[in-house]
Design an enzyme around this catalytic site. Structure first.
Site, PDB file in Angstrom:
ATOM      1  CG  ASN A 105      -1.724   1.258   1.350  1.00  0.00           C
ATOM      2  OD1 ASN A 105      -1.776   2.061   0.420  1.00  0.00           O
ATOM      3  ND2 ASN A 105      -2.380   1.452   2.487  1.00  0.00           N
ATOM      4  CD1 TRP A 106       3.945   1.187  -2.509  1.00  0.00           C
ATOM      5  CD2 TRP A 106       3.785   1.988  -4.598  1.00  0.00           C
ATOM      6  NE1 TRP A 106       4.787   0.450  -3.310  1.00  0.00           N
ATOM      7  CE2 TRP A 106       4.713   0.918  -4.595  1.00  0.00           C
ATOM      8  CE3 TRP A 106       3.527   2.648  -5.795  1.00  0.00           C
ATOM      9  CZ2 TRP A 106       5.361   0.494  -5.752  1.00  0.00           C
ATOM     10  CZ3 TRP A 106       4.176   2.224  -6.955  1.00  0.00           C
ATOM     11  CH2 TRP A 106       5.085   1.163  -6.922  1.00  0.00           C
ATOM     12  CE  LYS A 107      -0.030   3.316   4.743  1.00  0.00           C
ATOM     13  NZ  LYS A 107       0.000   3.437   6.188  1.00  0.00           N
TER      14      LYS A 107
ATOM     15  CB  SER B 142       5.383  -1.849  11.962  1.00  0.00           C
ATOM     16  OG  SER B 142       4.945  -0.521  12.220  1.00  0.00           O
TER      17      SER B 142
ATOM     18  CD  GLU C 180      -2.794   5.669   6.589  1.00  0.00           C
ATOM     19  OE1 GLU C 180      -2.759   5.649   5.339  1.00  0.00           O
ATOM     20  OE2 GLU C 180      -1.916   5.123   7.295  1.00  0.00           O
TER      21      GLU C 180
ATOM     22  N   GLY D 259       2.735   2.470  10.905  1.00  0.00           N
ATOM     23  CA  GLY D 259       3.721   3.544  10.917  1.00  0.00           C
ATOM     24  C   GLY D 259       4.436   3.649  12.251  1.00  0.00           C
TER      25      GLY D 259
ATOM     26  CD  GLU E 281      -3.482  -2.075   7.359  1.00  0.00           C
ATOM     27  OE1 GLU E 281      -2.451  -2.409   6.773  1.00  0.00           O
ATOM     28  OE2 GLU E 281      -4.003  -0.957   7.223  1.00  0.00           O
TER      29      GLU E 281
ATOM     30  CG  HIS F 214      -5.822   2.138   5.163  1.00  0.00           C
ATOM     31  ND1 HIS F 214      -5.328   3.079   6.051  1.00  0.00           N
ATOM     32  CD2 HIS F 214      -4.853   1.210   5.009  1.00  0.00           C
ATOM     33  CE1 HIS F 214      -4.107   2.719   6.405  1.00  0.00           C
ATOM     34  NE2 HIS F 214      -3.792   1.593   5.795  1.00  0.00           N
TER      35      HIS F 214
HETATM   36  P1  13P Z   1       3.260   0.499   7.646  1.00  0.00           P
HETATM   37  O1  13P Z   1       3.713  -0.820   7.040  1.00  0.00           O
HETATM   38  O2  13P Z   1       4.026   1.670   7.148  1.00  0.00           O
HETATM   39  O3  13P Z   1       3.144   0.404   9.128  1.00  0.00           O
HETATM   40  O4  13P Z   1       1.749   0.740   7.089  1.00  0.00           O
HETATM   41  C1  13P Z   1       0.802  -0.260   7.236  1.00  0.00           C
HETATM   42  C2  13P Z   1      -0.413   0.088   6.463  1.00  0.00           C
HETATM   43  O5  13P Z   1      -1.140   0.989   6.822  1.00  0.00           O
HETATM   44  C3  13P Z   1      -0.698  -0.702   5.257  1.00  0.00           C
HETATM   45  O6  13P Z   1      -1.986  -0.459   4.773  1.00  0.00           O
END
Ligand code: 13P
Length: 256
Positions: A9-11, A215, A99, A175, A169, A97
């Site tokens: 997931n590159w966000k 993570s 976010e 993060g 998640e 997600h």
């Molecule tokens: P990280 O791997 O940077 O913790 O992010 C996880 C995430 O939100 C994947 O959707």
């Protein structure tokens, strides 16, 4: 056997040029014996380029979107429809997600509409669920997971439920410096499978891949994936560099 999925997931990272550079480096690193379905969810602006590169490389990865709206078209400024994703050969879409829920105010009910739309248009939803740190500390994680799953999936026919993927998640592990503990995470994955059984039946619940996200890196991926109900990983930061992401896939493939 459930499908095992490792997803990036590159966000809101990676321009089209960066995507191109990533793909060239990454495609060369995918191990021959790879047993995982590899997904990349780039920003929407890079989907077309990734789709084109992937077609030329005989579809070595599957494309995923990070979000979508539930209507096919209309006056919805800023939104992207399921048919627009299908046109680019996108197969999966990340929905709900944390976010999106926390920053953009997406409710369980909105996520539910998106899940239905994705299934209708033959996109596989990756339904994200997870509790906050406060909810975890209050011992409410199961209650939260149960509600998120029930609202998003209630009434979805069992035949369609087989197409979904769940991503657990825990918000406090995203993060973060440290991931969740694999053994504790396994217990919550088993709980998620119980809820899925209740919403459909055991045969369907057994087929639904449940990914862990938060993570994940080269050092911990094997420990997560060796748990019986952890069927893959959804990876943010460690998926942004071709070498790092490829190393994760290699580490996962070393598991027997
Ligand atoms: P990280 O791997 O940077 O913790 O992010 C996880 C995430 O939100 C994947 O959707």
């Amino acid at each position: 056997m459930r499908k095992k999925i490792i997803a990036a997931n590159w966000k809101m990272y990676m321009t089209v040029t960066e995507t191109e550079n990533f793909y060239r480096a990454f495609a060369a690193e995918i191990p021959q014996n790879n047993r995982f379905e590899i997904l990349i969810a780039p920003p929407a602006t890079a989907l077309a380029k990734l789709s084109e590169l992937n077609a030329r490389a005989s579809q070595r990865i599957r494309l995923a979107a990070q979000n979508m709206f539930y209507e096919e078209s209309g006056a919805y400024t800023g939104e992207i429809s399921p048919t627009m994703l299908r046109e680019l050969f996108v197969r999966y879409v990340i929905l709900g997600h944390s976010e999106r829920r926390q920053i953009f105010g997406e409710s369980d009910a909105l996520v539910a509409r998106k899940v239905r739309a994705a299934l209708h248009y033959k996109l596989r939803p990756i339904l994200c669920v997870g509790e906050t740190r406060e909810q975890r500390e209050a011992g409410k994680e199961k209650e939260i997971l149960e509600r998120q799953l029930r609202v998003a999936l209630q009434g979805v026919e069992s035949s369609s439920l087989e197409s979904i993927v769940v991503a657990y998640e825990p918000i406090w592990a995203i993060g973060a410096e440290r991931s969740a503990v694999p053994e504790q995470t396994q217990q919550l994955h088993a709980f998620i499978r119980c809820v899925l059984t209740y919403l459909s039946n055991a045969a369907v619940a057994e087929k639904i891949p449940i990914q862990y996200g938060g993570s994940v890196n080269t050092g911990n991926v094997a420990e997560f994936l060796s748990q019986p109900d952890i069927d893959g990983a959804l990876i943010g930061r460690a998926s942004l560099e071709a070498r790092k992401f490829a190393d994760i896939i290699k580490a996962a493939n070393k598991l027997s």
